[in-house]
Structures are given as structure tokens and as C-alpha cells.
Design an enzyme around this catalytic site. Structure first.
Site: not given
Ligand code: ACO
Length: 430
Positions: A306, A363
Site C-alpha cells: 500500500h 483487498d
Molecule cells: N508484490 C511484490 N512486490 C511489490 C508489491 C507486491 N504486491 N507491491 C510493491 N512491491 C515492490 C515493488 O516492486 C517495488 O520494488 P522495487 O523498489 O524493488 O522496485 C516496491 O515494492 C515499491 O512498490 P511501488 O509499486 O513503488 O509502491 P507504490 O506505493 O507505488 O504502490 C501499490 C503501491 C500499487 C498498492 C503496490 O503495492 C501494488 O501494486 N500492490 C498490488 C496491487 C494491490 O493490491 N493494489 C490495491 C491497493 S489498496 C487499494 O487501492 C484499495
């Protein structure tokens, strides 16, 4: 505003940027004079460090796993409130008295029906149309049924808020009925908000249908947990569209579209699809944890991570407990719940997820509850939209009442070609 400021030094100039402090001590640097005084803008892709507004609606402390609506902890609302009361709290800024809640509930009930002509819109959608696309299209289409209304703008805005709250469950239930080829069930205003939604979804004219009270309670809980989450992608979108003076219908439609994305509300559908895939693949949880960690793969553990919560998502904790309780009561043994728990356990022990502070989000378990309720997987994000609606309405109202509101218009740093000639078509090279 606090007495403190941040000093910015740039090309022999020094600028004091005032620091604004919120009620809970979180601080933001006010850069509204930055461009005028220095010619600089800030660059912050994804708005990771950018506050777009001040807001008195929802407080989140992502490090401590705190979520409060109008100061009240989510855990308390989840236990003691119902969805319409929480909607009132978000929109009007205080808990209603018994009389206020009764009047509000009755107003919402008055508006649950859709114009009969709207039913014909559904004929045009393909049977397998995604319900989020239907939701957005029908909400946008509603605007034309009210376009000639005139009168006090505040009165009309209030009326449209009530209409949206009242009609969204009907629109969502009709989308489901269309997908299964059953007749639309008109709303029954003798029922509560959540009961009426389940009734419109699952009853048919052919059989008597009693809505299970445990399902009503669980739905109330889920909608409360989703009701607002400050400046997330869809809410920021609603505010942005509203700031242009566009109608509430247009703004909420935009919010629904933003919510549909898999990185936002669409993640609840993706979680179940991922769990189904792991189940079909023999339940090898480790394989998918490794895949999510691999730099070569774009696979992510859906329902994990998140932007704001870096400790735990308080909504996920409540949902996990509710999920266990409901499945036990319904005597449902869903293998996907076991896989979800194994996945959570494996990820929370893994250094990749620990270091990146990735925890189950709202979620992760909600889809398992929706499945048990009989909601089809592609309608999960619609359930999220039903829950998030009061938050969008409250945020749009706050924006409209805030004297500091300007049309939302981010800047950019241009990186395209410098001044170029127009090459005649016969002289252009492929
Ligand atoms: N699985 C594996 N790796 C992950 C995940 C995940 N679910 N989420 C983040 N990471 C990693 C990324 O690859 C990144 O790694 P890096 O630094 O080596 O490149 C690091 O963690 C940071 O991730 P970002 O995408 O930069 O974080 P951001 O804050 O932009 O994204 C998000 C948050 C979109 C929720 C992300 O965690 C994600 O894609 N999760 C899966 C989708 C999801 O569950 N979305 C629902 C969110 S809650 C909502 O909107 C209601």
C-alpha cells in the site's frame, strides 16, 4: 500554519516556505509561492510527497496502521455503526442524531428507483459486459435525466448526493441481473440499505427470498471499511473533475473509472483470480512468493502493499476476522481462504516483503467474503465502489465548500524536442 518554515536556497536567493501543520501533527511545506518567487516547480511523479489539499474527513497514519473517519477509529465504526450512519458522518462531518439519521435514511430510500428508460440502456450492453463499465456508464448517463433542473445549487448538490447513494446499489444489482439473464428486481424501500441491495441481487419474482441477517451485517461492515481513504487515486480523480465545475455525475463516473484499475479497487478481483491460479497450480504458495520477488517477472502479490500503510492495513485485520466468522457460520470451506492464509504467512516471514514493508491490504480477504456471499468475481470492484461512494461525495462537498479551491492543474517539466521545423510531407523520412 505553524511558526516554522523551510528555507530554500536557489541561485543566490533564499525563500522561506511556511510549514502547515494538521490536527494530528503531520506537516506539509506550503509551496504555493514557489514558482512565482523562484520560477521552480516541484517534480513528484505519483504525488508520493504531494498534498493536494487540506481535508477534515479522514486521517491515516500509515506507520501506525491508524484509520479514522472524522476522528473516529475505523475499528469503532466497524463494530458500532452502519453504512448509512457512516455515510452521514463522512458527508456532514458529525454523527447524526436519531432523528437526523431517520430523515437521511428515508430521503435515501425515496430515490432508490431508476428512471424506467434507463433499464433499456442495459439491453445495449453485451451479456458479459464488465459490471464496473456498466456502473460508470449508467452513472454518467443519469446526468441527462436531471440536466434541466434549476434552483439553489446547494439544494441540487444535496439532492444529487442522495440520489447517487440511493441509486448506485440499484444500478449495480441490475448489472448483475443482466449478466445472469434474470429480470431486474425493483428496490424494496421497506428494507435497509444493505438488505435491499442483497434482495435486488439475489431474489427472483419466482421464489420467496429471505436475506440472511449475517450477510447484511457483513455487507454493512465491508462498506464501512471502504467508505473513505483520503486522497487515493479515485478520490483524487473525483476532486480533480469536480474542481473543473463538472457535474457530480461526471465526477463520480470518473472516480468509478479510476477505481476499476488493478492497482487500485480492481485488485480485489485480481486477488481471487491469483488465488484461483495458485489453487489450480497445486497450491504451491512458495512458487508465487518467489515469482513476486523476481526482478525478471512483473507478477505482484495482489492484495499486498500500500502506498500509505507501511505496518499493517487496519481494514485488512478487521476483514480477515469477519471472513473467518462468516465462512464458519455459513459452513463454507473455501480452499482459497487456506491459500490466502498460507500466502500471507509466507510473505510476512520473507525478507523481501519485510524490507519493503508489504502487508495484506483491504483487498486481500474481501474477495473471499464476497465469494461466500455469492457476488461474482467481476463484480467485486463494484462492491468497493458502493462502499467508497460516500467518501467521494464527502470529498467533493468539502472541495466545493473550501474557499482555497482552484481548478486542479498540475505542472510538468517538458522533455520533448526543442523548437523544430515543420517538414513538408514529401521530405519526411520514415
Ligand atoms: N508484490 C511484490 N512486490 C511489490 C508489491 C507486491 N504486491 N507491491 C510493491 N512491491 C515492490 C515493488 O516492486 C517495488 O520494488 P522495487 O523498489 O524493488 O522496485 C516496491 O515494492 C515499491 O512498490 P511501488 O509499486 O513503488 O509502491 P507504490 O506505493 O507505488 O504502490 C501499490 C503501491 C500499487 C498498492 C503496490 O503495492 C501494488 O501494486 N500492490 C498490488 C496491487 C494491490 O493490491 N493494489 C490495491 C491497493 S489498496 C487499494 O487501492 C484499495
Amino acid at each position: 500554519m505553524t511558526n516554522s518554515s523551510v528555507e530554500l536556497k536557489y541561485q543566490n536567493q533564499s525563500l522561506q516556505l511556511p510549514v502547515f501543520e494538521g490536527t494530528e501533527g503531520e506537516k506539509g511545506v506550503d509551496i504555493s509561492q514557489l514558482r512565482a518567487k523562484t520560477g521552480l516547480i516541484t517534480l513528484d511523479p505519483g504525488f508520493v510527497n504531494t498534498g493536494s489539499c487540506t481535508s477534515g474527513i479522514t486521517f491515516i497514519d500509515g506507520d501506525k496502521g491508524i484509520l479514522r473517519y472524522r476522528g473516529i477509529p475505523i475499528e469503532v465504526l466497524a463494530e458500532r455503526s452502519n453504512f448509512l450512519e457512516t455515510s452521514y458522518l463522512l458527508i456532514y462531518g458529525k454523527l447524526p442524531t436519531a432523528d437526523e439519521l431517520e430523515k437521511f435514511t428515508q430521503r435515501v430510500k425515496r430515490h432508490t428507483m431508476l428512471h424506467e428508460d434507463i433499464k433499456r440502456f442495459y439491453d445495449g450492453f453485451p451479456r458479459d459486459a464488465h459490471p464496473m463499465a456498466i456502473l460508470g456508464s449508467v452513472v454518467c448517463s443519469l446526468s441527462v435525466f436531471y440536466q434541466h433542473e434549476t434552483g439553489d445549487p446547494a439544494y441540487l448538490a444535496e439532492l444529487n448526493r442522495v440520489r447517487l447513494l440511493a441509486k448506485l446499489p440499484t444500478i449495480a444489482a441490475y448489472a448483475y441481473k443482466k449478466s445472469v439473464g434474470q429480470p431486474f428486481i425493483y428496490p424494496d424501500n421497506s428494507r435497509s440499505y444493505c438488505e435491499n441491495f442483497l434482495y435486488m441481487m439475489f431474489s427472483t419474482p419466482a421464489e420467496r427470498y429471505e436475506v440472511d441477517p449475517d450477510l447484511i451485517d457483513t455487507l454493512n461492515l465491508l462498506l464501512i471499511l471502504h467508505a473513505d481513504h483520503e486522497q487515493n487515486c479515485s478520490t483524487a480523480t473525483v476532486r480533480m473533475v469536480q474542481s473543473s465545475g463538472a457535474s457530480m455525475w461526471a465526477s463520480i463516473t470518473a472516480g468509478i473509472c479510476a477505481l476499476s484499475g488493478p492497482l487500485h479497487g480492481g485488485a480485489n478481483q485480481e486477488v481471487i483470480e491469483m488465488l484461483e491460479q495458485i489453487h489450480a497450480d497445486g497450491g504451491n504458495v512458495k512458487k508465487y512468493v518467489d515469482l513476486a520477488k523476481s526482478k525478471e517477472s512483473s507478477f505482484r502479490l495482489m492484495g499486498f502493499g500500500h502506498r500509505v500503510y507501511k505496518n499493517f492495513d487496519p481494514r485488512a485485520k478487521i476483514i480477515k476476522t469477519a471472513c473467518d466468522k462468516l465462512l464458519k457460520k455459513m459452513k463454507v470451506a473455501d480452499p482459497l481462504l487456506d491459500i490466502a492464509k498460507q500466502l500471507e504467512e509466507a510473505a510476512l516471514k520473507d525478507s523481501y516483503f519485510i524490507e519493503k514493508k508489504l502487508y495484506p491490504n483491504v483487498d486481500f480477504y474481501s474477495g473471499i467474503i464476497y465469494r461466500a456471499m455469492g457476488i461474482p468475481v467481476n463484480a467485486f470492484t463494484v462492491m468497493f465502489a458502493l462502499g467508497r461512494l460516500p467518501g467521494w461525495l464527502a470529498q467533493a462537498k468539502e472541495l466545493n465548500e473550501d474557499k482555497a479551491t482552484k481548478i486542479g492543474r498540475p505542472r510538468q517539466v517538458y522533455t520533448g524536442p526543442a523548437l523544430s521545423d515543420y517538414t513538408p510531407i514529401e521530405k519526411r523520412k520514415a
